[in-house]
Design an enzyme around this catalytic site. Structure first.
Site, PDB file in Angstrom:
ATOM      1  N   HIS A 114      -8.165   3.390   3.517  1.00  0.00           N
ATOM      2  CA  HIS A 114      -6.956   3.360   2.694  1.00  0.00           C
ATOM      3  C   HIS A 114      -6.794   4.649   1.901  1.00  0.00           C
ATOM      4  CE1 HIS A 114      -3.882   1.886  -0.085  1.00  0.00           C
ATOM      5  NE2 HIS A 114      -4.646   2.301  -1.073  1.00  0.00           N
TER       6      HIS A 114
ATOM      7  N   LYS B 273      -2.980   2.320 -14.972  1.00  0.00           N
ATOM      8  CA  LYS B 273      -2.496   1.142 -14.258  1.00  0.00           C
ATOM      9  C   LYS B 273      -2.270  -0.013 -15.226  1.00  0.00           C
ATOM     10  CE  LYS B 273      -2.821  -1.752 -10.252  1.00  0.00           C
ATOM     11  NZ  LYS B 273      -3.377  -1.979  -8.915  1.00  0.00           N
TER      12      LYS B 273
ATOM     13  N   ARG C 201       6.416  -0.094 -12.056  1.00  0.00           N
ATOM     14  CA  ARG C 201       5.183  -0.295 -11.289  1.00  0.00           C
ATOM     15  C   ARG C 201       5.217   0.436  -9.949  1.00  0.00           C
ATOM     16  NH1 ARG C 201       1.833  -5.961 -11.421  1.00  0.00           N
ATOM     17  NH2 ARG C 201       0.003  -5.273 -10.269  1.00  0.00           N
TER      18      ARG C 201
ATOM     19  N   ARG D 156      -4.395 -25.947  -9.432  1.00  0.00           N
ATOM     20  CA  ARG D 156      -3.217 -25.326 -10.056  1.00  0.00           C
ATOM     21  C   ARG D 156      -3.564 -24.170 -10.981  1.00  0.00           C
ATOM     22  NH1 ARG D 156       0.855 -30.404 -11.430  1.00  0.00           N
ATOM     23  NH2 ARG D 156       0.885 -31.236  -9.314  1.00  0.00           N
TER      24      ARG D 156
ATOM     25  N   ASN E 142       2.658   3.685  -6.569  1.00  0.00           N
ATOM     26  CA  ASN E 142       2.681   3.838  -5.118  1.00  0.00           C
ATOM     27  C   ASN E 142       2.909   5.276  -4.687  1.00  0.00           C
ATOM     28  OD1 ASN E 142       2.236   1.165  -4.081  1.00  0.00           O
ATOM     29  ND2 ASN E 142       4.206   0.611  -4.991  1.00  0.00           N
TER      30      ASN E 142
ATOM     31  N   GLU F 263       6.601  -6.013 -10.990  1.00  0.00           N
ATOM     32  CA  GLU F 263       7.164  -4.974 -10.130  1.00  0.00           C
ATOM     33  C   GLU F 263       8.675  -4.848 -10.279  1.00  0.00           C
ATOM     34  OE1 GLU F 263       5.620  -6.094  -6.230  1.00  0.00           O
ATOM     35  OE2 GLU F 263       4.058  -4.593  -6.474  1.00  0.00           O
TER      36      GLU F 263
ATOM     37  N   HIS G 280       0.722   4.175   3.521  1.00  0.00           N
ATOM     38  CA  HIS G 280       0.615   2.831   4.094  1.00  0.00           C
ATOM     39  C   HIS G 280       1.071   2.817   5.546  1.00  0.00           C
ATOM     40  CE1 HIS G 280       0.435   0.277   0.160  1.00  0.00           C
ATOM     41  NE2 HIS G 280      -0.754   0.639   0.596  1.00  0.00           N
TER      42      HIS G 280
ATOM     43  N   HIS H 256       1.783   6.222  -1.297  1.00  0.00           N
ATOM     44  CA  HIS H 256       1.552   4.995  -0.540  1.00  0.00           C
ATOM     45  C   HIS H 256       2.642   4.713   0.485  1.00  0.00           C
ATOM     46  CE1 HIS H 256      -1.542   4.444  -3.481  1.00  0.00           C
ATOM     47  NE2 HIS H 256      -1.880   3.257  -3.024  1.00  0.00           N
TER      48      HIS H 256
ATOM     49  N   LYS I 237      -2.372  -8.966  -8.772  1.00  0.00           N
ATOM     50  CA  LYS I 237      -1.786  -9.257  -7.472  1.00  0.00           C
ATOM     51  C   LYS I 237      -2.879  -9.801  -6.554  1.00  0.00           C
ATOM     52  CE  LYS I 237       0.332  -5.323  -6.450  1.00  0.00           C
ATOM     53  NZ  LYS I 237       1.266  -4.404  -5.751  1.00  0.00           N
TER      54      LYS I 237
ATOM     55  N   GLU J 252      -7.442   7.360  -5.027  1.00  0.00           N
ATOM     56  CA  GLU J 252      -6.619   6.646  -6.004  1.00  0.00           C
ATOM     57  C   GLU J 252      -6.743   7.291  -7.383  1.00  0.00           C
ATOM     58  OE1 GLU J 252      -4.450   4.233  -5.843  1.00  0.00           O
ATOM     59  OE2 GLU J 252      -4.618   3.768  -3.715  1.00  0.00           O
TER      60      GLU J 252
END
Length: 1942
Positions: free
Chosen positions: A467, A430, A444, A316, A448, A440, A455, A451, A338, A380
């Protein structure tokens, strides 16, 4: 500076105190911090840009962790985003970092989580041990990271635990204890003992522990106490100190001593699954981990995500520590918490938010990564700076070289501090966003940026594009979307794109880098594909896509994503644009600012740099040329440059004429303006600076300080934006500006007392452009400029002499830029300059006047004497005006003004008026006014109002010589007008980006305009708007910006609402990048994006430029020859585009579907999908388990559904390999038939390939394959049941046959033939997939030339092709195709015939003519078996036969007609030969409508001396055959010579430009004359054949002799020019070939070193028509280009810069002279052909590294060859690094400085070693090779496989685990090839070292190519160009090797 890092093998030491890096505020009120975090905007700084505040980070000494544990040491913390208090104004906004002893912390969610520095391993180990009260430290990493970082980490953790808990001696009991046992599920436990006599310091890491790292997943445990350890030894007496530790026992912590365990997983995204997560959790349970465990993730994003998810759910939730090892992970994935794994439904869809307790970003880790991986992470970094901080973005721009050098291993502290600064800057942004929006909620989303589109591209093109590379493309495209919406401007887009490109990142899908990396797939990505993937973007709301927008660099449009319509995105993404013509009505004037003039932009930049003070230059053209000038001036330290006004302007602070010679050569590309101007400026590097108030010699401000490493605070202040140039205190520490970097690292600069020269160079074209007159004038004035290579052109080596001045004479009849260059440099001469222009004329006086005017604007007035040719320039200093606006480009201004004319509206150009010196500025007053437009022009503006729509009138004849570029705009206006407009004086426009005159004529006609083309112009017959219509399809722009913009003006002049498509929309970016935005936003014209996704015509799918065949307007060039290369794939690959329709492979298990499918996919740039593997992944269990659960029926249902899903997901661009039983169900068969268009009512969507193999071979293999469930029945029965289904479902059939090429008796144990199988399959697929444009084709399939070129085919007359194998090469010499006479085979069974075709493919590269000749047509096939015959013909199409002969008889029978029409429907890319043979001689060649000849009536023939009755005629048969055939074949029987004459009359009667190719000849001895006259694939025989296929057949040599006697094949002479050439093998090569083919040609030596003598020989023989061509060698290869001997050049010769082949072309179109000499270079083709022989015709592309050794002329051909083959990376080594760097810059490669580094393998995105093939080309003479480190090169271990020991040296093959296939050249088992261009001796040192025992022991296995082979191959290419025939290579090679002497 020297580094001062702690020794990792010694006890940790407390560093000496350093001054504080940051002056931290004494206190930071909590309320302030809280307000920052709770601010609605998310940050409290004014404006949208958060700068780098000292409160957002804090520095920590390495000793902080030693002084106390985390509970007792709580540093003052000011949260991220807080404004400094007024009292902290002296604190620097940008710290410099001493990362050896100071680590930077960034706060995330209120905790000092992020720690960044260099060499952190020891620090982080102690921090983890002291700060985390845990029993277990569980490390998760992957194999690649473990090899590099895990050993050191484990050792440091061991030392840290000893420091804190007391020493325990770690030892390994045995090798077995240290190595995981294969098959063991238990973790390895290293034995530990506690000793009171332990040493006082930790032992060396190498003595202490070596982690057991294997190639597969492994686990281990470190520091687990032995079970027999006593309590006393674990808990020493409190009165004693623990040995080896500074910690008294009394201070030892009471918590348990932690242990360290680790788990290693395979690298890559494939492990990021629920299954692997469960494996890690099971391992942790097995290792005894509990809730008192901390998980440490060591790796990139995959490891961080997966380990973080494990930590989030294990027990947990346990703490997670991130140690990112990639730049991408350091600045992105490790921050924010994340975590996730991938599932079949998509990426990162199952996970949790779980914040890391620590993130350690160690810059040292970056230096272990491949360069591409670091640059991937920089995407990035650039992204973050682009939307958050303009200042940090500027640092990214300035620090490119530093970052790259750091990534390559340079430990220069300034570079290290720079990368640390950039990483921390990105991390703090960030962390701020995460802190304010953890889950998010909105803010946030700004992370992106780039992206949303990136993406989507990644989803389509991964893993070929990384990427960061996808994000780079996405950023630029999303910025273009913002530009289209008016949110940002072009300057922002340009700046962002330039920064990304500087880091080696692609900026669009058509970027050559993206094309190369994806094998061409990026060119096939459509806008609709991207939009479809974007549909599921998590930022979308209510079905609308949302993108992050920036207003300018560093400024967000809004603090969330912005909703954008699909229409806008599509318009940006699509390659074409559709214009909807607007309403035509007058209204308010459209005010428009046009991009700046290139000529003025270059001059303004130069003068502003040479001036004193600062100038804000506005209106600059953002183009490649101006960027080259700007970068060169910065390198020469002429000025400092800042961006201003959100990037719209540049602030240039000049250095008063002080320039310095750069340390490296200045590469100028093809920027001719920059090359001329900078030549004059570079000599000033030896001058002393002057100011406007002091013309004495005096150094400029700051020049001496920089030498000593000191930086004046005022200079520091200038590095900040102009708005912030306030006083800076001495305590301030600024970012490492370029001045600081130079001063801190003096080793990068030359010594001040040793001046060094400036070297200016450029690309191949620039090295041909003249500059000699300018150099001569400067040298005559006392300068010292030398030519680096060729006299009169770049490169130049310019000594810093200064400009003496005085009188200078200059020839100005070549270029006005010479004049401008001296004029602009002259004020800084030592004496006043009097410049006199000499020669017959002064060209482009207007540009000289432009220069004088702008010099005056910058404070220097030039006196022009009355003679008009003399200029007096005083000694002076330029003074920058505060602002300077570059006026509009006058040529570009014509388009909006013409828009006003054609639409009846008003347009005002606000930055171009009557004061302009550009000729095109008069377009409005002198052209548009004549059409009836109202023109108003001031000094600065021009306004045009057009007449009412439709009222423009033609203006008659107009001379456009003063403004030639504007003629295209004029054409558009003239087309909309009523009446004629004749344009003259524009002949120079034929040699611009394209032949603009012809281009405009062609495109205007497509709009319905009548045009008459003339040599120097054209006449447009304007019909007004009523006579115009949109073109069908897209307007072709020829990649010419002016064609595109002028055609768009015409489209806007059509009647309202009509739609026109303009293709190649991006070509406008050369001069007006945002043209389409302006058209829509300012002109009010509606636009739509249109997908038109095709590969550019001048590029193949690898992105490498194809060899451009040189031609003339009047016919084919001599270079338009039959492709020599033996493989038929040569023509398919280079002249055809390939359909991207998905291919489905079916066939029996064991046929090789997966192996051959994956190889084919790789070489056709497609995605490969193994359907069995996909099914198992989809259902989550193995096929074994599925069958056990659901039975075979359930498996078949799941298999069918998986195929349906795969075809829906991959309708294009894929190869799917199915299981053998996919045809067992009716549903499966229906699906396959529908896909191939074989089911009734369906059209073909793709291809179904049946891959078949001898069933006995399949059975033998399957008895060894235990990986799949056994069939419940006997295999042969399965085959017999399925084979009919396979045939019914397939559109392509490929049979695998055994045996090597040229071998009759097959060795059953030899499986190396699979190399040939793979090559044949790829070639076959290329043939089937080719999209051939028959209208523009020059060759039929397989390279058979179209008429009027001569071609031949050989007819095989063997009953079994195997018996022909020994003589096949001999009998086909000189032939263009080979006919398989199926009717003569001993069996007509389909299986037998199919095998015969495959055997013929194996042993010949010639295209196949598949013929089944019936007895009635002179063959051996039964006439009555019509259906069986057509079934064979249908199968021939499936087998890929290039030509199929179809007898056209009985066409009046419906059944026969249906069979013929069905065959035509299925022919695909094969060509049908419609044939008819008259063996009886009953058919006449004369047309019955012709008048009688003599006493013979029309329609009668003479037979046996008598006139026969009426008979059928060949003309009537021709009309019938013409309906059915691509080629018509009519064969008669000659009984007398008049039959040949009649045939000749018939041929002339049906010949014409649109006629189909015709084979027409007579059989019999008398008919042999007709065989000599026939030109298109004449059937021939050979003496070695058993019998001729038809009576009267001749050999190729006999036909040539026959044609020579008839005067149709004249004698030709060929030469070799050069010196020394006495021992050349070229005469042997060519004379042997001439003799073998019976050609009346001779080849002789003509030794000379004079181009004049060469020219004399050519002229002498060419005047008589006898000169055929020549080989050219040193020293004349460049002279024939420089002096115009070669009047026309191939693209290869242009790019290589040298000619080795001359070809004579004769024709009336060449005037009185009658001939033209064409130059080519075949050296590169010799290299490519030889490599193809070893590695197949698909060698190159992804996974291939080309290595060139040497830097001379031959190396250029080598570089060109490797780029043409599409090598993923090109590496160049030369003793002189500068030469290697020049070649690298020119050919898109990388210069390597150590030869041993040339064979480093490529790496995958995850950092794992990739399968890499090397093509090494040596260009250094053999005698010079002993002086280079070849031994070190090949002794460097091969990173792709383990080293070989003595017992394994002989075994260098590798068997793939699929189908038992052993491949050599297609797998890593063969390292590649080594080519040596030197051929004396044959085995050079380079070749010897490549196969030496040292090389084999290092794991290398190279194939060798000797120089003598290259000599032959390039000679074969010459032979083909001269003769139009394929060379007889075998006898030529035999003769060469026979005569060769060492």
């Amino acid at each position: 500076m020297t580094e001062n890092r702690p020794d990792p093998t010694s006890p940790i030491r407390t560093p000496q105190p350093h001054p504080p890096i940051l002056a931290m505020p004494s206190s930071s009120p909590p309320s302030t911090a809280h307000s920052a975090l709770s601010s609605p905007v998310g940050r409290t700084l004014p404006g949208p840009t958060l700068m780098f505040q000292p409160s957002s980070i804090r520095t920590t000494s390495a000793s902080d962790v030693q002084r106390s544990d985390s509970s007792s040491h709580v540093p003052p913390r000011v949260q991220f985003g807080v404004n400094p208090t007024p009292s902290s104004s002296s604190v620097a906004r940008h710290p410099t970092f001493q990362t050896d002893h100071k680590f930077l912390r960034v706060s995330v969610l209120g905790h000092d989580t992020y720690i960044c520095g260099y060499n952190l391993t020891r620090y982080l180990a102690r921090d983890i041990v002291k700060s985390f009260n845990v029993a277990t430290i569980a490390i998760v990493t992957d194999e690649n990271v473990a090899r590099i970082h895990l050993p050191k980490l484990l050792v440091e953790l061991h030392h840290a635990i000893d420091d804190v808990f007391g020493v325990q001696q770690l030892h390994v009991a045995s090798a077995e204890d240290a190595t995981p046992q294969p098959g063991s599920a238990q973790p390895v436990i290293s034995k530990i003992s506690t000793k009171k006599d332990a040493p006082t310091s930790p032992t060396s890491p190498t003595d202490t522990y070596t982690p057991p790292l294997t190639s597969g997943p492994s686990s281990g445990t470190l520091l687990r106490p032995s079970h027999d350890s006593s309590t006393a030894s674990l808990n020493p007496s409190p009165s004693t100190a623990v040995a080896g530790s500074n910690t008294p026992v009394s201070n030892l912590p009471s918590r348990p001593r932690p242990r360290v365990v680790y788990h290693v997983v395979p690298p890559g995204e494939t492990v990021k699954t629920r299954e692997y997560k469960a494996k890690i959790e099971d391992w942790m349970f097995g290792a005894g981990c509990g809730r008192d465990t901390v998980v440490v993730a060591v790796g990139g994003g995959v490891i961080g995500d997966m380990a973080g998810f494990v930590a989030a759910t294990f027990m947990r939730g346990v703490p997670i520590i991130q140690i990112p090892t990639t730049l991408l992970a350091m600045v992105d994935s490790s921050i924010g918490g994340k975590t996730a794994v991938d599932v079949p439904a998509g990426k990162n869809l199952v996970g949790a938010f779980h914040q890391p307790r620590r993130i350690y970003a160690d810059m040292e880790y970056l230096q272990t990564l491949p360069l591409r991986e670091v640059l991937n992470g920089m995407a990035e970094v650039v992204k973050t700076c682009a939307f958050w901080s303009e200042e940090d973005f500027a640092l990214c721009e300035e620090g490119v070289d530093r970052v790259i050098e750091f990534a390559k291993g340079n430990r220069d502290p300034v570079s290290r501090d720079l990368i640390t600064r950039l990483v921390v800057s990105s991390a703090r942004v960030k962390s701020y966003v995460v802190t304010n929006d953890e889950k998010e909620g909105g803010l946030r989303n700004v992370l992106n940026f780039g992206h949303s589109i990136g993406h989507a591209i990644e989803a389509i093109l991964a893993p070929d594009l990384l990427h960061g590379e996808c994000v780079s493309i996405g950023m630029v495209l999303e910025c273009e979307v913002a530009r289209a919406l008016g949110i940002c401007d072009q300057a922002t887009v340009e700046r962002l794109a330039r920064c990304c490109a500087a880091y080696g990142l692609p900026t669009r899908l058509s970027d050559p880098l993206a094309v190369r990396l994806t094998g061409g797939r990026s060119l096939r990505v459509s806008a609709e594909q991207i939009l479809e993937v974007m549909r599921v973007d998590k930022k979308n709301r209510a079905g609308r896509k949302r993108l992050v927008m920036i207003k300018s660099i560093g400024t967000l449009h809004e603090q969330d994503a912005t909703a954008v319509d699909d229409r806008v995105i599509r318009k940006v993404l699509a390659p074409a644009v559709e214009l909807i013509s607007p309403a035509h009505q007058s209204g308010p004037a459209v005010l428009m600012t046009v991009p700046g003039s290139k000529s003025l932009s270059n001059r303004a930049l130069l003068l502003a740099s040479l001036a004193t003070g600062a100038c804000t230059v506005k209106g600059l053209l953002h183009s490649d040329d101006t960027q080259v000038m700007l970068e060169a001036l910065k390198r020469m330290k002429a000025a400092s440059v800042e961006h201003a006004e959100d990037g719209k302007a540049l602030v240039v602070t000049g250095n008063g004429g002080t320039v310095k010679a750069p340390d490296v050569e200045v590469y100028l590309g093809n920027a001719g303006t920059a090359s001329r101007f900078l030549t004059a400026v570079a000599v000033l590097a030896g001058s002393k600076a002057r100011t406007s108030s002091d013309d004495d010699d005096k150094e400029s401000v700051g020049s001496s300080g920089a030498e000593d490493g000191d930086v004046d605070p005022q200079i520091r202040a200038k590095q900040k934006p102009r708005s912030e140039q306030t006083k800076v205190s001495e305590d301030s520490v600024l970012p490492p500006t370029s001045a600081m970097i130079d001063s801190a690292h003096p080793t990068l600069r030359h010594s001040g007392d040793k001046p060094h020269p400036t070297t200016l160079t450029g690309n191949a074209r620039m090295k041909q452009r003249p500059i000699g007159d300018l150099v001569a004038a400067l040298n005559a004035n006392g300068c010292h400029i030398a030519f680096g290579e060729r006299e009169g052109s770049l490169p130049l080596v310019i000594q810093p002499t200064g400009l003496p001045g005085g009188k200078i004479s200059l020839s100005a009849n070549i270029s006005s830029q010479y004049v401008s260059a001296i004029l602009m440099a002259a004020p800084y001469a030592e004496n006043p300059v009097e410049l006199t222009l000499v020669g017959e004329e002064v060209v482009s006086q207007a540009y000289i006047d432009m220069t004088l005017s702008i010099m005056e604007d910058f404070g220097v007035k030039v006196e022009r004497l009355p003679d008009g040719r003399t200029y007096r320039i005083p000694r002076a200093t330029y003074v920058n005006p505060p602002d300077y606006t570059v006026e509009a480009d006058a040529s570009s201004a014509t388009y909006p003004l013409a828009f006003a004319a054609v639409t009846g509206t008003t347009v005002t150009v606000t930055n171009m008026g009557s004061r302009s010196l550009q000729g095109d500025s008069k377009f409005a007053t002198e052209v548009l006014a004549k059409f009836g437009c109202v023109v108003e022009q001031t000094e600065r503006t021009t306004t045009v109002t057009g007449p009412a729509f439709g009222q423009l009138k033609g203006i008659g004849t107009i001379d456009m010589e003063p403004m030639t570029d504007a003629f295209l705009t004029l054409c558009a206006v003239a087309a909309v007008a009523v009446g004629d407009t004749t344009i003259v004086g524009i002949s120079n426009q034929r040699v611009k980006e394209c032949d603009r005159i012809s281009a405009m004529c062609e495109q205007l006609r497509r709009f319905g305009v009548q045009v008459a083309e003339m040599p120097t112009g054209l006449t447009v017959h304007g019909a007004g708007p009523e006579g115009l219509h949109p073109p069908e399809g897209a307007v072709k722009c020829y990649d010419d910006h002016r064609v595109a913009m002028s055609m768009s003006v015409l489209a806007m002049g059509l009647k309202q609402g009509l739609r026109s498509i303009v293709g190649e929309k991006r070509c406008v970016e050369k001069t007006w990048p945002d043209w389409w935005d302006v058209v829509e936003r300012e002109m009010g014209v509606s636009l739509e994006g249109v997908d038109e996704v095709v590969a550019p015509e001048d590029e193949d799918v690898t992105g490498a430029k194809k060899e451009v065949v040189v031609g003339t307007k009047y016919g084919p060039s001599a270079l338009d020859v039959v492709p020599y290369a033996g493989s038929t794939s040569v023509v398919r690959a280079e002249t055809s585009k390939l359909s991207d329709a998905t291919i489905v492979i079916i066939g029996m298990r064991g046929a090789g579907k997966s192996t051959l499918g994956s190889i084919s996919a790789k070489n056709l740039a497609r995605t490969f999908v193994d359907m069995d593997a996909l099914l198992e992944k989809k259902i989550g269990i193995s096929i074994h388990e599925l069958i056990d659960r659901e039975g075979w029926e359930g498996f078949r249902k799941a298999e069918l559904q998986a195929l349906k899903d795969a075809l829906e997901l991959h309708p294009t661009g894929a190869i799917l390999a199915c299981g053998g039983g996919i045809v067992e169900t009716e549903g499966g068969r229906d699906l396959l038939k529908a896909w191939g268009g074989k089911r009734e009512g369906t059209i073909r969507k793709g291809h179904v390939l049946h891959l078949t193999r001898d069933i006995d071979d399949v059975i033998e293999y399957l008895t060894r394959d235990k990986t799949r469930p056994a069939y419940p029945e006997e295999m042969r029965d399965v085959w017999n049941r399925r084979k009919g289904w396979f045939s019914d479902c397939s559109t392509i059939e490929f049979v695998v046959v055994k045996g090597k090429r040229g071998v009759v008796n097959v060795d059953p144990e030899d499986e190396t033939y699979w190399d040939d199988v793979a090559k044949e399959l790829v070639d076959r697929l290329r043939h089937q997939l080719a999209q051939v444009d028959d209208g523009n084709a020059k060759f039929f399939p397989g390279g058979v030339p179209l008429p009027p070129r001569t071609s031949y085919f050989l007819a095989l007359t063997f009953g079994d092709v195997r018996t022909a194998v020994p003589v096949l090469e001999e009998v086909t010499r000189g032939a263009d195709a080979i006919e398989l006479r199926v009717d003569l085979l001993k069996s007509h069974d389909q299986g037998y015939v199919r095998e015969q075709v495959a055997i013929l493919r194996r042993n010949s590269d010639l295209p196949i003519i598949f013929t089944v000749r019936t007895k009635g047509q002179g063959g051996n096939y039964p006439d009555e078996d019509v259906n069986a015959m057509f079934e064979l013909l249908e199968n021939a199409l499936k087998w890929g036969c290039e030509f199929v002969d179809m007898e056209v008889i009985g066409e009046d029978q419906p059944s026969r007609k249906d069979l013929m029409e069905t065959l035509l429907k299925h022919k695909g890319n094969s060509k049908i030969i419609a044939s008819f043979h008259d063996f009886e001689g009953n058919v006449s060649w004369d047309n019955p409508t012709q008048p009688a000849i003599g006493n013979l009536a029309a329609g009668q023939a003479i037979r046996d001396g008598k006139a026969s009755g009426p008979v059928s005629t060949f003309p009537s048969k021709y009309k019938i055959l013409e309906k059915y055939g691509d080629i018509i074949k009519l064969i008669g029987m000659a009984k007398q010579r008049s039959d040949n004459h009649a045939l000749e009359r018939f041929v002339l009667s049906v010949s014409g430009p649109s006629s189909k190719p015709l084979i027409a000849l007579n059989m019999g001895a008398i008919g042999q004359e007709s065989r000599a006259l026939n030109t298109f694939i004449t059937p021939v025989t050979h003496p070695a054949l058993p019998v001729p296929a038809a009576p009267g057949q001749l050999s190729i040599a006999q036909i040539h002799q026959f044609r020579h006697l008839l005067g149709l094949l004249p004698e030709r002479k060929f030469f070799l020019f050069g010196t020394p050439i006495a021992h050349s093998q070229s005469p042997t090569i060519h004379n042997t070939g001439f003799k073998e083919l019976g050609l009346p040609y001779t080849y002789t030596l003509s030794e000379t070193g004079s181009w004049e003598e060469l020219q004399s020989v050519i002229d002498k023989h060419a005047r008589s028509g006898r000169f055929g061509g020549a080989s050219v060698t040193i020293p004349l290869k460049e002279d024939v280009v420089r002096h115009g001997v070669a009047e026309e050049l191939s693209d290869a010769a242009k790019q290589i810069g040298a000619v080795n082949t001359l070809v004579a072309v004769y024709g009336a179109e060449y005037g009185e002279k009658g001939y033209r000499i064409v130059g080519d270079n075949t050296d590169w083709l010799g290299i490519r052909r030889s490599v193809w022989k070893r590695l197949g015709t698909f060698a190159g592309g992804r996974g291939t590294v080309g290595v060139v050794i040497g830097g001379g002329g031959t190396s250029r051909a080598a570089c060109f060859a490797l780029k043409q083959m599409g090598c993923e990376e090109l590496r160049i080594w030369n003793r002189t690094s500068a030469k290697a760097e020049r070649l690298a810059a020119e050919f898109g490669g990388v210069a390597i400085h150590e030869l041993k580094n040339s064979l480093k393998s490529l790496f995958s995105p995850e950092g794992s070693v990739r399968e890499t093939t090397f093509i090494v080309v040596g260009t250094i003479p053999a005698q010079a090779q002993n002086g280079i480190d070849l031994l070190g090169m090949f002794a460097e271990p091969n990173g792709q496989k383990p080293l070989l020991n003595d017992t394994s040296l002989a075994s260098v093959s590798r068997t793939l685990p699929v189908a038992g296939i052993t491949l050599t050249s297609l797998t890593p088992n063969v390292s590649g090839v080594v080519v040596d261009m030197a051929y004396r001796p044959r085995r050079t040192p380079l070749l010897a070292h490549a196969v030496s025992p040292d090389a084999l022991a290092a794991g290398w296995s190279f194939k060798l190519i000797e120089g003598i082979e290259i000599l032959c191959e390039q000679g074969f290419e010459q032979f083909a160009r001269w003769t139009g025939r394929k060379p007889p290579s075998s006898p030529i090679e035999a003769a060469v090797y026979r005569e060769y002497r060492e």
